[in-house]
Design an enzyme around this catalytic site. Structure first.
Site, PDB file in Angstrom:
ATOM      1  CB  CYS B 181      -0.981  -0.040   1.167  1.00 16.97           C
ATOM      2  SG  CYS B 181      -0.192  -0.243   2.778  1.00 16.97           S
ATOM      3  NE  ARG B 182      -3.060   6.110   0.304  1.00 16.67           N
ATOM      4  CZ  ARG B 182      -4.165   6.712   0.710  1.00 16.67           C
ATOM      5  NH1 ARG B 182      -4.328   6.975   2.006  1.00 16.67           N
ATOM      6  NH2 ARG B 182      -5.101   7.039  -0.155  1.00 16.67           N
TER       7      ARG B 182
END
Lengths: 228, 228
Positions: B181-182
């Site tokens: 993800c981020r």
DNA sequence: CGATTATTCAATTATTATATTGAATATATG
DNA sequence: CATATATTCAATATAATAATTGAATAATCG
């Protein structure tokens, strides 16, 4: 995790990280970090070098300590402050890097005060690694002797820029001299190179400083019998 | 250079670098930088995601812009903000790193909200590089589709965590799933792994995020026909 | 053109940061 | 024990920062 607790999580995280950001939000504190990257120092010493009052320096050091960027060791009357660890220096490096990349004013300030900087032909770390084993080259640490004692490039001679002119005869003219100092924005090596060239030496400066050399994983020498 | 002008030089330099420090001295601005590391976004969009008013987000973005940390591109009614360059993300990485290394509270916050994080068996970038060519593994980008479009790990599938449960049948159970993800403090991959395991999949998360992967020099894929 | 929308601006208020000053603390020294 | 010294503390005045509010801009669309 629901939205509300997700937001609470993020807020608490950023509230922690911003402690570091806030510690970096004052020019005196940046200068203190820059100085401490060289060696540990006392409050009074730092205050004097950074041109601030002792009480003010003490307060800023406490701010840095609250953000865990520096640590202090007490010895008798003195408090010796130092950077907490290499991640703190890397953070300062990252700020320097953004400034160099993004802020045109940084280059403008450098040009204003050091107008012929390009002529110094700065040597990169990779080049310097090679030159260390070249006996036609002398590597000169032109920082104050204290900082040399706290760690220096192996084989480098200690010759603070303030003493350089008086001690020129120690340096043979048939060898090239590479001067290094605190960092890319430190003027000591610039001044050393200018002085050496004016006296007929071949001289260049190392592009960065000793702390950059160290965190790049390159070897650092320390004199025995000094503070840890 | 004499002492007086030496001090003036240092003051002007630190006054420049502190523009960056000041920009980092607010939790909302750190969150904005963190979001912008994924992809460019509009003001309203950022304001909504970071839980702040549009006017407030706009002001903070202007502060970041004044420090040259972000840039804006106008398109019709919208202003698309983005990180100015990779050095800005590296700076945020350096802050994260100091926080992780030095601030015990960061770990405490993570533990409070994500109590069984150790069980996720995070995969390092080096491991993930190897796994990319392993056809027994599926790499899943669980960020919003917009961010996937702006750049993703080559071969990764786009499956935002919000849609994951509804689209589980797209994933074969005989392959291990690596979700990313981020970044290290983003919960999307954590939630994806938890959900997948609850449905009988073998799943782990990538320890970092797409921006970390990118600035490590690892390959990033981009869909054609999107914004630059 | 008038309405809509994204963004910015300006003014206000509350909060936080900063430098200075002088006093307090604590350790060392004679 | 009295003195000197390095550092910290506390109080204060000033300045900078931040969130909110409502208005102003400027581009788009019917």
């Amino acid at each position: 995790m629901n939205n509300r607790s997700h937001r609470a999580f993020k807020e608490q995280l950023y509230d922690q990280f911003v402690r570091i950001g806030r510690a970096l939000a004052n020019p005196h504190r940046l200068e203190l970090l820059d100085l401490l990257a060289q060696s540990e120092r006392t409050v009074e010493d730092l205050a004097h070098e950074a041109g601030m009052s002792v009480a003010n320096a003490s307060q800023h050091l406490q701010t840095l300590r609250a953000a865990q960027l520096v640590e202090v060791r007490r010895d008798g009357l003195y408090g010796y402050y130092r950077l907490a660890d290499d991640s703190v220096f890397r953070l300062w490096q990252a700020i320097r890097d953004v400034g160099e990349t993004r802020l045109a004013e940084v280059e403008r300030v450098v040009r204003t005060f050091l107008d012929d900087r390009d002529s110094l032909q700065a040597v990169s770390a990779e080049e310097l690694v090679e030159l260390l084993h070249d006996d036609r080259v002398i590597v000169l640490d032109v920082r104050p002797a204290e900082e040399y004692r706290a760690g220096h490039i192996p084989g480098a001679r200690c010759l603070p820029v303030a003493e350089l002119e008086a001690r020129l005869r120690e340096l043979p003219k048939n060898r090239e001299i590479i001067a290094y100092c605190r960092g890319p924005y430190c003027v000591f090596a610039d001044e050393a190179v200018a002085l050496l060239r004016a006296h007929g030496y071949r001289a260049r400066r190392f592009a960065q400083g000793l702390p950059d050399w160290r965190v790049a994983g390159l070897p650092v020498e320390r004199l025995e019998g000094d503070e840890p």
